[in-house]
Design a protein around this motif. Structure first.
Motif, PDB file in Angstrom:
ATOM      1  N   UNK A  99       0.815  -1.209   0.000  1.00 48.04           N
ATOM      2  CA  UNK A  99       0.000   0.000   0.000  1.00 48.04           C
ATOM      3  C   UNK A  99       0.838   1.243   0.000  1.00 48.04           C
ATOM      4  N   UNK A 101       3.939   4.020  -1.525  1.00 49.29           N
ATOM      5  CA  UNK A 101       4.073   4.943  -2.644  1.00 49.29           C
ATOM      6  C   UNK A 101       4.209   4.192  -3.946  1.00 49.29           C
ATOM      7  N   UNK A 104      -0.904   2.995  -5.975  1.00 48.52           N
ATOM      8  CA  UNK A 104      -2.166   3.665  -5.694  1.00 48.52           C
ATOM      9  C   UNK A 104      -3.316   2.687  -5.663  1.00 48.52           C
TER      10      UNK A 104
ATOM     11  N   UNK B  31       4.510   6.672   4.576  1.00 53.24           N
ATOM     12  CA  UNK B  31       3.881   7.581   3.627  1.00 53.24           C
ATOM     13  C   UNK B  31       2.494   7.940   4.136  1.00 53.24           C
ATOM     14  N   UNK B  33      -1.344   9.591   2.748  1.00 53.45           N
ATOM     15  CA  UNK B  33      -2.142   9.940   1.585  1.00 53.45           C
ATOM     16  C   UNK B  33      -3.369  10.733   2.009  1.00 53.45           C
ATOM     17  N   UNK B  35      -7.299  11.545   0.614  1.00 51.31           N
ATOM     18  CA  UNK B  35      -8.361  11.152  -0.297  1.00 51.31           C
ATOM     19  C   UNK B  35      -9.534  12.114  -0.139  1.00 51.31           C
ATOM     20  N   UNK B  45      -7.889   9.160  -4.517  1.00 54.81           N
ATOM     21  CA  UNK B  45      -6.595   9.633  -4.044  1.00 54.81           C
ATOM     22  C   UNK B  45      -6.287  11.023  -4.602  1.00 54.81           C
ATOM     23  N   UNK B  48       0.038  11.727  -2.376  1.00 53.31           N
ATOM     24  CA  UNK B  48       0.828  10.905  -1.467  1.00 53.31           C
ATOM     25  C   UNK B  48       2.077  11.687  -1.092  1.00 53.31           C
ATOM     26  N   UNK B  50       5.752  11.415   1.188  1.00 53.94           N
ATOM     27  CA  UNK B  50       6.615  10.379   1.766  1.00 53.94           C
ATOM     28  C   UNK B  50       7.793  10.929   2.561  1.00 53.94           C
ATOM     29  N   UNK B  88     -10.219  12.373   3.728  1.00 57.29           N
ATOM     30  CA  UNK B  88      -9.642  11.322   4.556  1.00 57.29           C
ATOM     31  C   UNK B  88      -8.130  11.317   4.408  1.00 57.29           C
ATOM     32  N   UNK B  92       0.498   4.677   5.859  1.00 59.79           N
ATOM     33  CA  UNK B  92       1.014   3.325   5.693  1.00 59.79           C
ATOM     34  C   UNK B  92       2.332   3.203   6.441  1.00 59.79           C
TER      35      UNK B  92
END
Lengths: 116, 111
Positions: A99, A101, A104, B31, B33, B35, B45, B48, B50, B88, B92
């Motif tokens: 999940x 980078x 997606x 990372x 993300x 949404x 999405x 992202x 990182x 949201x 991860x």
């Protein structure tokens, strides 16, 4: 349109029953993820399959099970349904197995389950 | 246990105003993300991030990842009715493939 399809869109059933939700991933995606979204719990990860094998497990109840078939579509089976199982169930797919980078997740439109 | 807390839970502002949504955790993520989810649809999405301290811009949206990779913010300038939706954040871990979603911020932009 994310390219992920889910059927049915709506499902109404009674407590104690069993239902099956179906998901077809985007073309070329090997991973399928299942999520449950309820008002009080938010979006909860249930389980992930990658190329037919279970890859990661989240907050999935023992009454629930899933599988991914050779054609990569997936089914989520919910049994002995309770009122609290009423929720939106989303399927997502991604190319790879993680999940992180570059991998997606694309979400389907969801199945709204109502247990009466 | 909610590992990712978002604030505010609800936000209703006038078109043209600016706003910031926060996503906080005690955990370090590899990372994070963001949404956006509209009624009757799945999350989509937006971005992202990182690297600690990373800032990414997407038109009127600015996303920032905290230096310690435990928190993030989403800033919207000159909000428009089309920005309405559920935002949201999701994190991860480097050791796992699953994503942890935040509690969400429901944003409403009044014309």
């Amino acid at each position: 349109d994310s390219g992920v399809t889910q059927t049915p869109k709506h499902l109404i059933t009674a407590t104690g029953q069993r239902v099956t939700l179906r998901c077809s991933p985007r073309s070329g995606d090997l991973s399928v993820y299942w999520y449950q979204q309820s008002l009080d719990q938010g979006l909860q990860f249930l389980i992930q399959y990658y190329n037919g094998e279970e890859r990661a497990k989240g907050n999935i109840l023992e009454r629930f099970s899933a599988q991914q078939f050779p054609d990569l579509h997936s089914e989520l089976n919910l049994s002995s349904l309770e009122l609290g199982d009423s929720a939106l169930y989303f399927c997502a797919s991604s190319v790879g197995s993680s999940g992180r980078l570059g991998d997606t997740q694309y979400f389907g439109p969801g199945t709204r389950l109502t247990v009466l | 246990t909610q590992l990712l807390e978002q604030s505010p839970q609800f936000l209703s502002i006038q078109e043209g105003e600016n706003l910031t949504v926060y996503c906080n955790s005690s955990s370090v993520f590899s990372s994070l993300q963001w949404y956006r989810q509209e009624p009757g649809e799945g999350p989509v999405l937006l971005v992202t991030v990182v690297t600690g301290g990373e800032v990414k811009k997407l038109k009127r949206l600015t996303f920032q990842f905290g230096d310690a990779r435990k928190d993030s913010s989403l800033h919207i300038t000159a909000a428009q009715p089309g920005d309405t939706g559920l935002y949201l954040c999701a994190g991860t871990y480097s050791s796992a493939s699953k994503i942890i979603f935040g509690s969400g911020t429901r944003l409403s932009i009044r014309p």
